[in-house]
Write a protein that holds these residues in place. Sequence first.
Motif, mmCIF file in Angstrom:
data_model
loop_
_atom_site.group_PDB
_atom_site.id
_atom_site.type_symbol
_atom_site.label_atom_id
_atom_site.label_comp_id
_atom_site.label_asym_id
_atom_site.label_seq_id
_atom_site.Cartn_x
_atom_site.Cartn_y
_atom_site.Cartn_z
ATOM 1 N N TYR A 1 23.444 35.260 42.185
ATOM 2 C CA TYR A 1 23.855 36.839 41.932
ATOM 3 C C TYR A 1 24.987 36.532 40.716
ATOM 4 C CZ TYR A 1 20.924 38.765 45.356
ATOM 5 O OH TYR A 1 19.949 38.970 46.146
ATOM 6 N N GLY A 2 25.019 37.398 39.575
ATOM 7 C CA GLY A 2 25.992 37.674 38.890
ATOM 8 C C GLY A 2 27.259 38.091 39.615
ATOM 9 N N ARG B 1 30.087 31.373 36.061
ATOM 10 C CA ARG B 1 28.913 30.581 36.115
ATOM 11 C C ARG B 1 27.816 31.207 35.055
ATOM 12 N NH1 ARG B 1 24.405 31.992 38.363
ATOM 13 N NH2 ARG B 1 25.167 33.750 39.637
ATOM 14 N N SER B 2 27.917 32.743 35.284
ATOM 15 C CA SER B 2 27.030 33.400 34.446
ATOM 16 C C SER B 2 27.318 33.268 32.883
ATOM 17 C CB SER B 2 27.124 35.042 34.599
ATOM 18 O OG SER B 2 28.401 35.463 34.548
ATOM 19 N N ARG B 3 28.584 33.279 32.484
ATOM 20 C CA ARG B 3 28.882 32.969 31.066
ATOM 21 C C ARG B 3 28.551 31.657 30.698
ATOM 22 N NH1 ARG B 3 34.732 35.924 29.763
ATOM 23 N NH2 ARG B 3 33.863 38.035 30.180
ATOM 24 N N GLU C 1 25.990 29.881 32.095
ATOM 25 C CA GLU C 1 24.440 29.972 31.930
ATOM 26 C C GLU C 1 23.926 30.278 30.430
ATOM 27 O OE1 GLU C 1 22.921 31.776 35.321
ATOM 28 O OE2 GLU C 1 22.918 29.832 36.650
ATOM 29 N N GLN C 2 24.478 31.623 30.145
ATOM 30 C CA GLN C 2 24.186 31.961 28.725
ATOM 31 C C GLN C 2 24.578 31.194 27.904
ATOM 32 O OE1 GLN C 2 26.417 35.729 28.754
ATOM 33 N NE2 GLN C 2 25.377 36.841 30.198
#
Length: 367
Positions: A66-67, A114-116, A118-119
């Motif tokens: 999850y983000g 992590r989300s940044r 991954e982007q």
Amino acid sequence: MATKAPPGERDGRDRGWLRGSPPPRWVRLLPLALLVGVCSAELSTSHALDIGFLLGAIPSLAVLSYGPVGTAAYGLVVVVLLNIPAIQLNHPGNADLLTIIFIALLSVLVALVRSRREQHLVTVRSVAEAAQLAVLPPLPDRVGPVRCVGLYRPAQRETLVGGDFFDVRDGPFGVRAVMGDVQGHGLSAVGTVASLLGAFRETVLDQRDLVEAAARLDRRLVVDSAGTEHAEMFATALLLEFPPGADAVRLVSCGHPRPLLLRGTKALELDSEPGPPVGTGFFALSPPECRTVELEPGDRLFLASDGVSESRDRSGAFYPLPDRLTAFADEPSATLPDRLWKDLTAFCPSVRDDVTMLVLERVPSAG
């Protein structure tokens, strides 16, 4: 048939979720399952089970799939549940509320990073795939009167292009195909592959003689490496030509493994006098010979890189390519490369070189 699977399909096949693919469904359900399990266990008994501390793992599990928003939501739910007296999850000594709040906040920060990341990786991967597909675009099902089926498996993971290359093009002198293997493999060889494919595509348009077309490839690498000391830039290559209006194929080999003619239930090696690999500078001293092979209806040509023929099993035995092709003689051209790839990986579980296969079949002219 396309030489490479679409990026999403390739990712699912070559990368597990611990190597960058999206996590499976069961990983996404872990935080919810743990939350429901702990609450259900506490509510189903009149005795305190002292398992409230397990809720501290929920924000950490949420980070896996999850983000930051989803992770924060799970952290908030945990904190709220710990403050509901009826559930009795936060007995003194069983669960430190402040510690769990800290873990939840830290998990949100990790999820944001992590989300940044991954982007950014998605953007980098998209650009890299576009560049590599520009070098070696998917092979069409048919080029002129020639039906084509190819398979390409680079040795270096996470890449679409390695040290092997092939292409099939139609031109004024017929349909021409090339397969080659440059020194080395992986991303370091992509520049050499691009140079050779560019030179080949030019020869399809303006070079009538197939041997002279091979000489152009040799000159391309010699020129490219002229300014580099100890460049050692060379490649094996096999060129084929299907002349217009003739049931025949011409072959020129520059140190590449021999092609095989699939005729009925037999796989016959097509021998010709090979020349030196292109880029060595010896092409003028020992040029290859051009061989013409008459084709019968139903004949197919099978080309492979040395990643196929030089693969070994655990005992050190080489993969018996002609024998295996004979065994798969009834396999349709559309599925033959995939069938052979599965057989190769069963024979040699650890394939360390680029693997390239190409099946060419001349389609009978109408009427």
